[in-house]
Design an enzyme around this catalytic site. Sequence first.
Site, PDB file in Angstrom:
ATOM      1  N   GLY A  14       0.820  -1.205   0.000  1.00 50.83           N
ATOM      2  CA  GLY A  14       0.000   0.000   0.000  1.00 50.83           C
ATOM      3  C   GLY A  14       0.849   1.247   0.000  1.00 50.83           C
ATOM      4  N   GLY A  15       0.373   2.276  -0.690  1.00 55.68           N
ATOM      5  CA  GLY A  15       0.986   3.591  -0.611  1.00 55.68           C
ATOM      6  C   GLY A  15       2.468   3.595  -0.837  1.00 55.68           C
ATOM      7  N   VAL A  63       4.106  -8.661  11.594  1.00 57.09           N
ATOM      8  CA  VAL A  63       5.401  -8.155  12.056  1.00 57.09           C
ATOM      9  C   VAL A  63       5.414  -7.892  13.558  1.00 57.09           C
ATOM     10  CG1 VAL A  63       5.997  -7.163   9.814  1.00 57.09           C
ATOM     11  CG2 VAL A  63       4.874  -5.727  11.550  1.00 57.09           C
ATOM     12  N   ASN A  89       8.955  -0.963   6.640  1.00 56.35           N
ATOM     13  CA  ASN A  89       7.982   0.059   6.272  1.00 56.35           C
ATOM     14  C   ASN A  89       6.622  -0.139   6.935  1.00 56.35           C
ATOM     15  OD1 ASN A  89       6.755   2.150   4.334  1.00 56.35           O
ATOM     16  ND2 ASN A  89       5.630   0.292   3.778  1.00 56.35           N
ATOM     17  N   GLN A 151      -0.850  11.768  18.736  1.00 58.83           N
ATOM     18  CA  GLN A 151      -0.060  10.627  18.256  1.00 58.83           C
ATOM     19  C   GLN A 151       1.094  10.280  19.191  1.00 58.83           C
ATOM     20  OE1 GLN A 151       1.132  11.303  14.099  1.00 58.83           O
ATOM     21  NE2 GLN A 151      -0.533   9.965  13.482  1.00 58.83           N
ATOM     22  N   TYR A 154       2.308   6.765  18.167  1.00 62.33           N
ATOM     23  CA  TYR A 154       2.971   6.739  16.854  1.00 62.33           C
ATOM     24  C   TYR A 154       4.302   7.491  16.902  1.00 62.33           C
ATOM     25  CZ  TYR A 154       3.392   7.244  11.750  1.00 62.33           C
ATOM     26  OH  TYR A 154       3.820   7.211  10.439  1.00 62.33           O
ATOM     27  N   GLY A 185       7.656  13.206   5.295  1.00 58.80           N
ATOM     28  CA  GLY A 185       6.555  14.049   5.722  1.00 58.80           C
ATOM     29  C   GLY A 185       5.261  13.531   5.122  1.00 58.80           C
ATOM     30  N   TYR A 186       4.311  14.423   4.898  1.00 57.13           N
ATOM     31  CA  TYR A 186       3.016  14.024   4.345  1.00 57.13           C
ATOM     32  C   TYR A 186       3.152  13.717   2.859  1.00 57.13           C
ATOM     33  CZ  TYR A 186       0.733  15.390   8.667  1.00 57.13           C
ATOM     34  OH  TYR A 186       0.336  15.458   9.983  1.00 57.13           O
TER      35      TYR A 186
END
Length: 248
Positions: A14-15, A63, A89, A151, A154, A185-186
């Site tokens: 993904g992404g 994981v 990742n 967050q 995170y 970053g974003y």
Amino acid sequence: MDGQRVAVVTGGMGGLGEAICARLFHSGYRVAATYSPGNQSAAEWVDVHKKEGLEIAAYMVDVSDYASSEAAVRHIVSDMGRIDILVNNAGITRDATLKKMSVDDWRAVLKTNLDGVFNMTKPVLHGMLESGWGRIINISSVNGQKGAFGQVNYAAAKAGMHGFTKALALEVANKGITVNTISPGYLRTKMVMKVPKDILETKIIPQIPVGRLGEPGEVAGLVAYLCSDEAAFVTGANIAINGGQHMQ
């Protein structure tokens, strides 16, 4: 070193993970992507990319669980012969202010985002030490550097990831193995694009000096460089790629 190098990308479907897999494949590596249990579309993902010319193997692994990670590493080595590159990742979010955050949400993020780095790296490292060559790249976040409202789990996990990077880099620096962190970053991923447009345009993008979201391919290009022989002198680094949102 003889033979084509093998790269493993956790959370590769993904992404950002998908962009990294594609870039490494086009850079000449054999690539394996891991996906989490419960992903019903993994086989379809492999078939779609195969039709597009991307030969990427897929392996299921939790994981956050060491036994699952160790078994997956054995499976990949059995099929592909070796693992030369590991890109950690895989990650999740469970956002809430600390006042409202549950113990389960704290533990889930730490187990996946930080324990997962240990769980995958430890069994992979043995083969790298035997061959005298390896690349370990840990995908952190700008929010691990600067913090982010809601967050704490995170940000703590992503900051801890770079502590792991620095310590392991010291342990294996004279073994032909480099260990580095990338802190994006974003990015223009499906997850970020689910953020309401007004929030994106009024709260997030104005914080980014270059005035736009990053592209997953831009980060994938940095990963490819760190995997190369040309990057042999880069180790223990935390490389920011955030459009100037946070400078350190």
